[in-house]
Design a protein around this motif. Structure first.
Motif, PDB file in Angstrom:
ATOM      1  N   THR A 154      39.326  43.535  61.345  1.00 32.69           N
ATOM      2  CA  THR A 154      38.801  42.170  61.332  1.00 32.69           C
ATOM      3  C   THR A 154      37.351  42.233  60.892  1.00 32.69           C
ATOM      4  OG1 THR A 154      40.286  41.486  63.104  1.00 32.69           O
ATOM      5  CG2 THR A 154      38.326  40.141  62.732  1.00 32.69           C
ATOM      6  N   ALA A 155      36.973  41.414  59.946  1.00 29.03           N
ATOM      7  CA  ALA A 155      35.630  41.462  59.386  1.00 29.03           C
ATOM      8  C   ALA A 155      34.576  41.293  60.472  1.00 29.03           C
ATOM      9  CB  ALA A 155      35.467  40.380  58.329  1.00 29.03           C
ATOM     10  N   LEU A 160      30.008  41.394  55.789  1.00 28.35           N
ATOM     11  CA  LEU A 160      31.107  42.126  55.182  1.00 28.35           C
ATOM     12  C   LEU A 160      30.613  43.378  54.470  1.00 28.35           C
ATOM     13  CD1 LEU A 160      33.045  39.226  53.386  1.00 28.35           C
ATOM     14  CD2 LEU A 160      33.283  40.006  55.763  1.00 28.35           C
ATOM     15  N   PHE A 180      29.465  35.006  50.385  1.00 28.79           N
ATOM     16  CA  PHE A 180      29.716  35.617  51.687  1.00 28.79           C
ATOM     17  C   PHE A 180      28.446  36.240  52.260  1.00 28.79           C
ATOM     18  CE2 PHE A 180      33.629  35.624  49.297  1.00 28.79           C
ATOM     19  CZ  PHE A 180      34.574  35.221  50.223  1.00 28.79           C
ATOM     20  N   ASP A 203      35.895  45.366  53.533  1.00 32.73           N
ATOM     21  CA  ASP A 203      36.559  44.101  53.853  1.00 32.73           C
ATOM     22  C   ASP A 203      37.013  43.302  52.642  1.00 32.73           C
ATOM     23  OD1 ASP A 203      35.858  44.175  56.811  1.00 32.73           O
ATOM     24  OD2 ASP A 203      33.849  44.241  55.917  1.00 32.73           O
ATOM     25  N   LEU A 204      36.349  43.481  51.502  1.00 31.31           N
ATOM     26  CA  LEU A 204      36.597  42.585  50.375  1.00 31.31           C
ATOM     27  C   LEU A 204      36.367  43.309  49.055  1.00 31.31           C
ATOM     28  CD1 LEU A 204      37.009  39.578  49.412  1.00 31.31           C
ATOM     29  CD2 LEU A 204      34.519  39.355  49.531  1.00 31.31           C
ATOM     30  N   LYS A 253      41.570  41.800  50.081  1.00 28.93           N
ATOM     31  CA  LYS A 253      40.783  41.639  51.307  1.00 28.93           C
ATOM     32  C   LYS A 253      41.552  42.090  52.528  1.00 28.93           C
ATOM     33  CE  LYS A 253      42.188  36.791  51.596  1.00 28.93           C
ATOM     34  NZ  LYS A 253      41.742  35.371  51.534  1.00 28.93           N
ATOM     35  N   LEU A 256      39.589  38.503  56.971  1.00 25.82           N
ATOM     36  CA  LEU A 256      38.304  37.787  56.896  1.00 25.82           C
ATOM     37  C   LEU A 256      38.284  36.609  57.861  1.00 25.82           C
ATOM     38  CD1 LEU A 256      37.519  37.724  53.078  1.00 25.82           C
ATOM     39  CD2 LEU A 256      37.099  39.523  54.758  1.00 25.82           C
TER      40      LEU A 256
END
Length: 256
Positions: A154-155, A160, A180, A203-204, A253, A256
């Motif tokens: 989980t971010a 991030l 972000f 995360d991304l 991802k 997020l």
């Protein structure tokens, strides 16, 4: 099609490592670089690794066609009308390989009716392999150690960790990232970016640049098995077997 998936996955892991060993042998020598019609580089390591993989796949699953990067570049078009096929990028991150950076990978994915359902990514220079064959069934193995289950995270609230292409960064990518709260931006090559998200280290990964199906299939199978997603910028799942094999822009991802 009835497949012994756990056994097949182990066979693919072994094959990716064999290809990786051959790549490393060439990596530590002098090698020639050629340029393909699309202006991308190719080396003898790409070609040698693909030959190993194609031979192995023909033995493991003789009835499943293979879409492989170098064979396709040479004009060999497999019949994919049955909907089930292998996707092979024998050396993803050729520029990283040429520049003696270690984040190049061997990618092998199984596609079933547009969906990447099984994936193996081997990182030869790091002796690390990521592999998956369904949601929740995804592992990382370092060397000959025991495979360790991995999952997206989980971010974190403090920002991030974003991964972006080292060789193919675009203004559109930077503009998207600015939306972000970012704690750290990591530049990396090849499909390793997808693995970093899958194992909870990032995360991304937004990709606003050209990719081909063989670049992403294995990474998508691994990331989605770990609980993440790979979608177009419109939110549609990324699918395979498209005309021309080009991918649209996409966003990979974790949670997020």
């Amino acid at each position: 099609m009835s497949l012994d998936r756990p056994a097949l996955l182990q066979g693919i892991v072994k094959l990716a490592r064999e290809a990786g060993d051959r790549i490393l042998t060439i990596y530590h020598q002098d090698f020639d670089i050629k340029v393909k019609d699309d202006s991308s580089p190719v080396t003898e390591a790409d070609e040698a690794a693909e030959a190993i993989i194609l031979t192995g796949l023909a033995e493991l699953t003789p009835d499943i066609p293979v879409l492989a990067e170098e064979a396709q570049a040479a004009g060999k078009e497999p019949d994919l009308s049955g909907g089930v096929f292998w996707l092979v990028d024998p050396l993803d991150g050729t520029r990283e390989f040429i520049n003696r950076r270690g984040d190049f990978t061997v990618n092998i994915a199984l596609v079933e009716h547009g969906v990447a359902t099984m994936g193996v990514i081997h990182v030869p220079a790091r002796e690390t392999t990521y592999f998956a064959e369904g949601r929740g069934r995804v592992w990382r193995q370092n060397g000959n150690g025991a495979p360790v289950p991995i999952a997206v995270r989980t971010a974190p609230e403090d920002g991030l960790v974003v991964v972006a292409s080292r060789s193919h960064r675009t203004p559109e990518t930077d503009a998207y990232i600015e939306k972000f709260k970012v704690k750290e931006l990591i530049s990396a090559g090849s499909s390793l970016k997808l693995c970093l998200i899958a194992e909870g280290k990032a995360d991304l990964y937004p990709r606003f640049g050209r990719t081909m199906e063989w670049d992403i299939g294995a990474g998508q199978a691994i990331l989605e098995a770990a609980g993440g997603t790979v979608e177009t910028v419109d939110g549609a799942p990324l699918r395979y077997g498209k005309a021309g094999y080009d991918n649209p822009f996409f966003i990979a991802k974790g949670r997020l």
